[in-house]
Write a protein that holds these residues in place. Structure first.
Motif, mmCIF file in Angstrom:
data_model
loop_
_atom_site.group_PDB
_atom_site.id
_atom_site.type_symbol
_atom_site.label_atom_id
_atom_site.label_comp_id
_atom_site.label_asym_id
_atom_site.label_seq_id
_atom_site.Cartn_x
_atom_site.Cartn_y
_atom_site.Cartn_z
ATOM 1 N N ALA A 160 0.754 -1.144 0.093
ATOM 2 C CA ALA A 160 -0.037 -0.025 -0.072
ATOM 3 C C ALA A 160 0.782 1.117 -0.023
ATOM 4 C CB ALA A 160 -1.005 0.112 1.239
ATOM 5 N N ALA A 161 1.756 1.217 0.660
ATOM 6 C CA ALA A 161 2.917 2.240 0.763
ATOM 7 C C ALA A 161 3.332 2.641 -0.781
ATOM 8 C CB ALA A 161 4.108 2.115 1.673
ATOM 9 N N THR A 162 3.740 1.500 -1.553
ATOM 10 C CA THR A 162 4.294 1.688 -2.834
ATOM 11 C C THR A 162 3.314 1.985 -3.858
ATOM 12 O OG1 THR A 162 4.151 -0.538 -3.345
ATOM 13 C CG2 THR A 162 6.280 0.113 -2.101
ATOM 14 N N TYR A 163 1.792 2.259 -3.112
ATOM 15 C CA TYR A 163 0.614 2.673 -4.273
ATOM 16 C C TYR A 163 -0.010 1.337 -4.862
ATOM 17 C CZ TYR A 163 3.441 6.812 -3.108
ATOM 18 O OH TYR A 163 4.190 8.053 -2.274
ATOM 19 N N VAL B 44 7.630 11.039 -6.306
ATOM 20 C CA VAL B 44 7.471 9.740 -6.057
ATOM 21 C C VAL B 44 8.299 9.375 -7.501
ATOM 22 C CG1 VAL B 44 6.145 7.770 -6.216
ATOM 23 C CG2 VAL B 44 5.363 9.941 -5.101
ATOM 24 N N MET B 45 9.290 8.483 -7.211
ATOM 25 C CA MET B 45 10.064 7.891 -8.238
ATOM 26 C C MET B 45 9.403 6.812 -9.165
ATOM 27 S SD MET B 45 14.160 6.604 -8.131
ATOM 28 C CE MET B 45 13.582 6.003 -6.598
ATOM 29 N N VAL B 46 9.264 6.916 -10.451
ATOM 30 C CA VAL B 46 8.660 6.079 -11.409
ATOM 31 C C VAL B 46 9.539 5.631 -12.161
ATOM 32 C CG1 VAL B 46 6.321 6.935 -10.945
ATOM 33 C CG2 VAL B 46 7.814 7.883 -12.941
ATOM 34 N N SER B 47 9.399 4.344 -12.718
ATOM 35 C CA SER B 47 10.102 3.713 -13.750
ATOM 36 C C SER B 47 9.834 4.477 -15.277
ATOM 37 C CB SER B 47 9.958 2.079 -14.027
ATOM 38 O OG SER B 47 10.365 1.758 -15.305
ATOM 39 N N ILE B 48 10.562 4.634 -16.094
ATOM 40 C CA ILE B 48 10.429 5.261 -17.435
ATOM 41 C C ILE B 48 9.148 4.411 -18.186
ATOM 42 C CG2 ILE B 48 12.155 4.331 -18.560
ATOM 43 C CD1 ILE B 48 12.283 7.236 -19.923
ATOM 44 N N HIS B 49 9.312 3.114 -18.081
ATOM 45 C CA HIS B 49 8.560 2.150 -18.647
ATOM 46 C C HIS B 49 7.023 2.297 -17.741
ATOM 47 C CE1 HIS B 49 12.373 0.279 -19.691
ATOM 48 N NE2 HIS B 49 11.698 -0.122 -20.928
ATOM 49 N N ASP B 50 6.916 2.855 -16.576
ATOM 50 C CA ASP B 50 5.452 3.013 -16.073
ATOM 51 C C ASP B 50 4.778 4.082 -16.869
ATOM 52 O OD1 ASP B 50 5.640 1.328 -14.107
ATOM 53 O OD2 ASP B 50 6.725 2.687 -12.921
ATOM 54 N N TYR C 48 28.393 5.204 -0.686
ATOM 55 C CA TYR C 48 29.065 6.143 -1.231
ATOM 56 C C TYR C 48 28.744 6.596 -2.708
ATOM 57 C CZ TYR C 48 32.242 4.809 2.344
ATOM 58 O OH TYR C 48 32.886 4.520 3.710
ATOM 59 N N ASP C 49 27.466 6.376 -3.161
ATOM 60 C CA ASP C 49 26.824 6.638 -4.530
ATOM 61 C C ASP C 49 25.465 6.394 -4.558
ATOM 62 O OD1 ASP C 49 27.228 7.626 -6.938
ATOM 63 O OD2 ASP C 49 28.637 6.245 -7.851
ATOM 64 N N VAL C 50 25.110 6.839 -5.696
ATOM 65 C CA VAL C 50 23.436 6.896 -5.889
ATOM 66 C C VAL C 50 22.771 5.545 -5.493
ATOM 67 C CG1 VAL C 50 21.541 7.437 -7.424
ATOM 68 C CG2 VAL C 50 23.523 8.847 -7.306
ATOM 69 N N VAL C 51 23.480 4.465 -6.368
ATOM 70 C CA VAL C 51 22.647 3.396 -6.124
ATOM 71 C C VAL C 51 22.370 2.809 -4.708
ATOM 72 C CG1 VAL C 51 22.405 0.738 -6.648
ATOM 73 C CG2 VAL C 51 23.068 2.504 -8.147
ATOM 74 N N PRO C 52 23.402 2.686 -3.875
ATOM 75 C CA PRO C 52 23.179 1.967 -2.481
ATOM 76 C C PRO C 52 22.519 3.289 -1.678
ATOM 77 C CG PRO C 52 25.190 2.541 -2.872
ATOM 78 C CD PRO C 52 24.667 2.856 -4.188
ATOM 79 N N LEU C 53 22.780 4.329 -1.853
ATOM 80 C CA LEU C 53 22.040 5.594 -1.054
ATOM 81 C C LEU C 53 20.545 5.676 -1.238
ATOM 82 C CD1 LEU C 53 24.846 8.633 -1.340
ATOM 83 C CD2 LEU C 53 24.014 7.145 0.813
ATOM 84 N N MET C 54 20.225 5.541 -2.679
ATOM 85 C CA MET C 54 18.901 5.551 -2.863
ATOM 86 C C MET C 54 18.058 3.979 -2.381
ATOM 87 S SD MET C 54 16.347 7.216 -4.147
ATOM 88 C CE MET C 54 16.985 8.508 -5.080
ATOM 89 N N ASP C 55 18.766 3.190 -2.681
ATOM 90 C CA ASP C 55 18.027 1.815 -2.034
ATOM 91 C C ASP C 55 17.700 2.030 -0.699
ATOM 92 O OD1 ASP C 55 18.404 0.430 -4.493
ATOM 93 O OD2 ASP C 55 20.268 -0.517 -4.027
ATOM 94 N N LYS C 56 18.935 2.541 0.144
ATOM 95 C CA LYS C 56 18.581 2.769 1.440
ATOM 96 C C LYS C 56 17.396 3.620 1.761
ATOM 97 C CE LYS C 56 20.769 3.933 6.172
ATOM 98 N NZ LYS C 56 20.202 5.145 6.275
ATOM 99 N N PHE C 57 17.311 4.817 1.035
ATOM 100 C CA PHE C 57 16.232 5.730 1.430
ATOM 101 C C PHE C 57 14.977 5.203 0.995
ATOM 102 C CE2 PHE C 57 13.506 9.382 0.234
ATOM 103 C CZ PHE C 57 13.711 10.117 1.237
ATOM 104 N N GLU D 117 13.799 2.851 3.603
ATOM 105 C CA GLU D 117 13.256 3.542 4.986
ATOM 106 C C GLU D 117 12.020 4.508 4.653
ATOM 107 O OE1 GLU D 117 16.586 6.001 6.008
ATOM 108 O OE2 GLU D 117 17.618 4.345 7.029
ATOM 109 N N HIS D 118 11.579 4.667 3.180
ATOM 110 C CA HIS D 118 10.630 5.232 2.720
ATOM 111 C C HIS D 118 10.119 4.859 1.643
ATOM 112 C CE1 HIS D 118 13.451 8.484 4.675
ATOM 113 N NE2 HIS D 118 12.293 8.846 5.031
ATOM 114 N N PRO D 119 9.325 3.714 1.936
ATOM 115 C CA PRO D 119 8.957 2.920 0.618
ATOM 116 C C PRO D 119 7.824 3.662 -0.140
ATOM 117 C CG PRO D 119 7.872 2.088 2.732
ATOM 118 C CD PRO D 119 9.004 2.864 3.044
ATOM 119 N N ASP D 120 7.224 4.774 0.302
ATOM 120 C CA ASP D 120 6.453 5.672 -0.526
ATOM 121 C C ASP D 120 7.049 6.684 -1.318
ATOM 122 O OD1 ASP D 120 7.135 6.957 1.949
ATOM 123 O OD2 ASP D 120 5.518 8.197 1.957
#
Length: 468
Positions: free
Chosen positions: A74-77, A171-177, A251-260, A263-266
């Motif tokens: 539900a948090a991911t819509y 809210v981040m979406v896939s370009i395929h979305d 130390y870069d976008v991929v693991p930092l965004m994964d962590k975010f 913690e914030h599935p929405d």
């Protein structure tokens, strides 16, 4: 006759062995049943009128896990999936708490509104600067340091931007979305804007990341050195600090965004992450996976030779295998891949023949590691032509389209730039780099204020950014 008798004796012998085995199994079964019955009789006196405690805990834990998974969905819509998950609970119709959750998700779903696909912005970064002191030093005499200052974002700036965009409802979406794919009466593919439903106040955006290869040119400037898998199987970075110590972390976008997003599935629509636009000439993801990393290859340049000589245990096939493991883990976690051309070419300036040769090298060296892709993000922000429909007479467009590319991205820095062709999507991107952040922070530009406050984001360790 003799052979027949022998066969019969053999069959009888086998039959006897089978019957004996069945008898033994039956006896063992009776013993087990008797022991179990005695145990239940004894346990029944201790727990008369109730189920065993261990079974009660298991059922409760299972229900709790189902609720937790439904809450995540539900948090991911994905409200339908959340409700379907709750409906797997036995007798959910009679469970008041479960019914209340189902009603809550139904109500939230009903309140959602469609995203205007024409107003989905696309932002991008390069690899993040970890150590600003190393990256930006000696601006007067080091062109690489100047480029670091202009084109790169620091870890601090990225984290502030991500948090502020989240706070503003992005809210981040896939370009395929964005794409609804159908077929016409003749079976030809048609691309149309898709329907994305989000709660009121939420805004969709697409994320991409260029040049995630950790080039040789980055060494010594305070960037991460590669992506690796930690003991838990999560994608993290290897980073070599100023003292030469090898550290492992985010130390870069991929693991930092994964962590975010963890913690914030929405912050993500149904688990979507960004697009990784890869070249190939220095390998991918920090792995020297290209065929030119071979001293016998005539195209092995001085940087590659130096790297091979400094790594005497280097094995190209093992390097490719490790890169593929990381790429597979990223895909499983929502990341997608795209071509950035093998050699970081300017598509507007190169001949069709050179683009063909370059794409063949990408398909040979990169695609086997990341899988088939349908997206090309043009290097240097270029494109095949101006806005609108691609001209079918454009030979470069026809070549890339025939090669299976159906999503084309440039850099135009417009707030919104999404165009649907008959069977393809074009989208312009916005660079959130040192140049853009700095000139917005000092008030000379105003083109990121809808996303974040540049004055609050600007890294205090960033020196003045030279004009382009």
């Amino acid at each position: 006759q003799l052979n027949k008798r022998r066969r019969r004796r053999k069959q009888v012998k086998i039959l006897k062995l089978i019957l004996l085995a069945i008898a033994v199994i039956a006896v063992i079964g009776l013993i087990v049943f008797a022991v179990s019955a005695i145990g239940k009789a004894i346990g029944g006196e201790k727990n008369k009128g109730s189920k065993p405690v261990s079974q009660e805990i298991k059922v409760e834990d299972t229900i709790a896990m189902i609720k937790e998974e439904a809450a995540y969905l539900a948090a991911t819509y994905d409200y339908d999936a959340a409700i379907a998950q709750l409906q797997t609970i036995k007798n959910y119709e009679k469970n008041e708490e479960v019914q209340a959750l189902i009603q809550e998700y139904e109500t939230t779903k009903a309140s959602c509104v469609p995203v205007n696909i024409d107003e989905v912005t696309h932002i991008f970064y390069h690899s993040l600067v970890v150590d600003a002191n190393r990256a930006f030093a000696n601006q007067a005499n080091d062109p690489q340091a100047v480029g670091n200052n202009q084109w790169m974002t620091t870890v601090s700036e990225f984290e502030k931007i991500t948090q502020e965009m989240y706070d503003r409802g992005y809210v981040m979406v896939s370009i395929h979305d964005l794409i609804h794919e159908t077929q016409d009466a003749n079976g030809n593919t048609i691309y149309e804007p898709a329907t994305i439903m989000l709660p009121p106040g939420k805004k969709a955006f697409v994320l991409s990341l260029d040049d995630l290869s950790y080039y040789h040119a980055y060494q010594g400037y305070g960037y991460a050195s590669k992506l690796i898998l930690n003991e838990e199987g999560k994608v993290v970075n290897e980073y070599i600090d100023a003292d030469g110590n090898t550290l492992v972390g985010l130390y870069d976008v991929v693991p930092l965004m994964d962590k975010f997003v963890e913690e914030h599935p929405d912050a993500s629509y149904r688990g979507a992450k960004g697009i990784i636009a890869l070249t190939g000439y220095n390998g991918i993801l920090g792995y020297r996976s290209d065929e030119t990393y071979d001293l016998n290859n005539p195209n092995c340049d001085i940087h590659q030779q130096a790297w091979i000589n400094s790594h005497p245990g280097f094995n190209l096939e093992e390097e490719k295998a490790e890169a593929k493991k990381v790429a597979d883990a990223m895909k499983a976690n929502g990341w997608e891949f795209a071509s950035h051309t093998w050699g970081h070419l300017r598509v507007g300036q190169r001949s069709l023949e050179s683009l063909k040769a370059d794409n063949e090298r990408w398909k040979k060296n990169v695609e086997p590691l990341v899988g088939e892709i349908d997206t090309i993000i043009f290097a240097h922000g270029e494109d095949l032509q101006g806005r609108g429909d691609y001209d079918e007479s454009n030979a470069k467009y026809r070549y890339f389209r025939n090669e299976g590319y159906t999503i084309f991205c440039n850099v135009d820095s417009h707030e919104y730039s999404t165009w649907f062709g008959k069977d393809y999507l074009r989208q312009g991107r916005r660079n959130l780099d040192g140049y853009r952040i700095y000139y917005n922070a000092i008030g000379e530009q105003d083109n990121v204020s809808a996303l974040f406050d540049a004055k609050e984001v600007l890294d205090p360790l960033r020196p003045p950014v030279p004009e382009l």
